[in-house]
Design a protein around this motif. Structure first.
Motif, PDB file in Angstrom:
ATOM      1  N   MET A   1       0.846  -1.171   0.000  1.00  0.00           N
ATOM      2  CA  MET A   1       0.000   0.000   0.000  1.00  0.00           C
ATOM      3  C   MET A   1       0.895   1.239   0.000  1.00  0.00           C
ATOM      4  O   MET A   1       1.753   1.395   0.846  1.00  0.00           O
ATOM      5  CB  MET A   1      -0.861  -0.070   1.264  1.00  0.00           C
ATOM      6  N   THR A   2       0.712   2.072  -0.960  1.00  0.00           N
ATOM      7  CA  THR A   2       1.485   3.300  -1.000  1.00  0.00           C
ATOM      8  C   THR A   2       0.544   4.475  -0.905  1.00  0.00           C
ATOM      9  O   THR A   2      -0.626   4.383  -1.213  1.00  0.00           O
ATOM     10  CB  THR A   2       2.291   3.408  -2.305  1.00  0.00           C
ATOM     11  N   GLY A   3       1.058   5.600  -0.458  1.00  0.00           N
ATOM     12  CA  GLY A   3       0.211   6.772  -0.346  1.00  0.00           C
ATOM     13  C   GLY A   3       0.980   7.927   0.230  1.00  0.00           C
ATOM     14  O   GLY A   3       2.180   7.851   0.444  1.00  0.00           O
ATOM     15  N   ASP A   4       0.271   9.012   0.513  1.00  0.00           N
ATOM     16  CA  ASP A   4       0.912  10.156   1.113  1.00  0.00           C
ATOM     17  C   ASP A   4       0.797  10.061   2.623  1.00  0.00           C
ATOM     18  O   ASP A   4      -0.106   9.468   3.155  1.00  0.00           O
ATOM     19  CB  ASP A   4       0.277  11.460   0.611  1.00  0.00           C
ATOM     20  N   GLU A   5       1.777  10.612   3.316  1.00  0.00           N
ATOM     21  CA  GLU A   5       1.758  10.598   4.764  1.00  0.00           C
ATOM     22  C   GLU A   5       1.901  12.019   5.253  1.00  0.00           C
ATOM     23  O   GLU A   5       2.775  12.746   4.808  1.00  0.00           O
ATOM     24  CB  GLU A   5       2.891   9.724   5.304  1.00  0.00           C
ATOM     25  N   MET A   6       1.043  12.405   6.164  1.00  0.00           N
ATOM     26  CA  MET A   6       1.048  13.777   6.635  1.00  0.00           C
ATOM     27  C   MET A   6       0.758  13.801   8.120  1.00  0.00           C
ATOM     28  O   MET A   6      -0.257  13.275   8.570  1.00  0.00           O
ATOM     29  CB  MET A   6      -0.027  14.577   5.898  1.00  0.00           C
ATOM     30  N   ASP A  26      -5.125   4.063  -1.875  1.00  0.00           N
ATOM     31  CA  ASP A  26      -6.254   3.432  -2.552  1.00  0.00           C
ATOM     32  C   ASP A  26      -7.586   4.063  -2.146  1.00  0.00           C
ATOM     33  O   ASP A  26      -8.597   3.380  -2.021  1.00  0.00           O
ATOM     34  CB  ASP A  26      -6.288   1.930  -2.271  1.00  0.00           C
ATOM     35  N   GLY A  27      -7.586   5.368  -1.900  1.00  0.00           N
ATOM     36  CA  GLY A  27      -8.809   6.076  -1.550  1.00  0.00           C
ATOM     37  C   GLY A  27      -9.261   5.907  -0.112  1.00  0.00           C
ATOM     38  O   GLY A  27     -10.310   6.386   0.274  1.00  0.00           O
ATOM     39  N   ILE A  28      -8.469   5.210   0.683  1.00  0.00           N
ATOM     40  CA  ILE A  28      -8.803   4.984   2.088  1.00  0.00           C
ATOM     41  C   ILE A  28      -7.876   5.824   2.945  1.00  0.00           C
ATOM     42  O   ILE A  28      -6.668   5.859   2.726  1.00  0.00           O
ATOM     43  CB  ILE A  28      -8.665   3.493   2.449  1.00  0.00           C
ATOM     44  N   ARG A  29      -8.445   6.503   3.916  1.00  0.00           N
ATOM     45  CA  ARG A  29      -7.683   7.372   4.815  1.00  0.00           C
ATOM     46  C   ARG A  29      -7.395   6.607   6.102  1.00  0.00           C
ATOM     47  O   ARG A  29      -8.302   6.073   6.733  1.00  0.00           O
ATOM     48  CB  ARG A  29      -8.514   8.614   5.117  1.00  0.00           C
ATOM     49  N   LEU A  30      -6.111   6.511   6.469  1.00  0.00           N
ATOM     50  CA  LEU A  30      -5.681   5.859   7.705  1.00  0.00           C
ATOM     51  C   LEU A  30      -5.179   6.936   8.656  1.00  0.00           C
ATOM     52  O   LEU A  30      -4.280   7.711   8.298  1.00  0.00           O
ATOM     53  CB  LEU A  30      -4.573   4.838   7.433  1.00  0.00           C
ATOM     54  N   LEU A  31      -5.747   6.989   9.848  1.00  0.00           N
ATOM     55  CA  LEU A  31      -5.254   7.878  10.898  1.00  0.00           C
ATOM     56  C   LEU A  31      -4.591   7.015  11.957  1.00  0.00           C
ATOM     57  O   LEU A  31      -5.242   6.136  12.544  1.00  0.00           O
ATOM     58  CB  LEU A  31      -6.398   8.673  11.529  1.00  0.00           C
ATOM     59  N   PRO A  55     -13.207  14.197   1.359  1.00  0.00           N
ATOM     60  CA  PRO A  55     -14.427  13.592   0.836  1.00  0.00           C
ATOM     61  C   PRO A  55     -14.320  12.082   0.747  1.00  0.00           C
ATOM     62  O   PRO A  55     -15.053  11.466   0.001  1.00  0.00           O
ATOM     63  CB  PRO A  55     -14.520  14.216  -0.544  1.00  0.00           C
ATOM     64  N   ARG A  56     -13.388  11.483   1.449  1.00  0.00           N
ATOM     65  CA  ARG A  56     -13.114  10.051   1.309  1.00  0.00           C
ATOM     66  C   ARG A  56     -14.188   9.192   1.994  1.00  0.00           C
ATOM     67  O   ARG A  56     -14.588   9.484   3.104  1.00  0.00           O
ATOM     68  CB  ARG A  56     -11.754   9.729   1.916  1.00  0.00           C
ATOM     69  N   PRO A  57     -14.583   8.099   1.338  1.00  0.00           N
ATOM     70  CA  PRO A  57     -15.619   7.256   1.935  1.00  0.00           C
ATOM     71  C   PRO A  57     -15.093   6.297   2.991  1.00  0.00           C
ATOM     72  O   PRO A  57     -15.811   5.896   3.865  1.00  0.00           O
ATOM     73  CB  PRO A  57     -16.165   6.485   0.735  1.00  0.00           C
ATOM     74  N   GLY A  58     -13.808   5.922   2.919  1.00  0.00           N
ATOM     75  CA  GLY A  58     -13.249   4.944   3.834  1.00  0.00           C
ATOM     76  C   GLY A  58     -12.299   5.580   4.826  1.00  0.00           C
ATOM     77  O   GLY A  58     -11.419   6.343   4.455  1.00  0.00           O
TER      78      GLY A  58
END
Length: 96
Positions: A1-6, A26-31, A55-58
């Motif tokens: 899984m790749t994505g941006d980290e902030m 993949d359109g899913i936001r992880l906190l 506006p993310r659904p997941g």
């Protein structure tokens, strides 16, 4: 899984503080939360959830590094769940 980290708030959590790191893949936001969730830090969590839910659904919350949570945190999570599901999304709290 790749994505941006902030980092949403601060650095590593110190006693009595809460840090939040947000990652999107993949359109899913992880906190990823670390520290304490109580009346003093609840606004940090509330703001992170407000940003993450739009506006993310997941939405996935990693609470493994949370050392304390009182009813303030529980109420914030319930409200976030209602908001996200009301908009057709979902919120998950994975177990280790």
């Amino acid at each position: 899984m790749t994505g941006d980290e902030m980092p949403v708030s601060g650095q590593a959590a110190q006693p009595g503080q809460l840090s939040v790191v947000a990652t999107t893949a993949d359109g899913i936001r992880l906190l990823t939360l670390a520290g304490e969730i109580d009346d003093d830090t609840g606004e940090t969590l509330r703001q992170a959830l407000d940003v993450a839910a739009t506006p993310r659904p997941g939405l996935v919350l990693d609470l493994r590094q949370v050392t304390f949570m009182d009813s303030t945190g529980i109420n914030i999570l319930i409200a976030a769940h209602q908001t996200v599901t009301g908009a057709g999304g979902w919120l998950r709290l994975p177990t280790p």
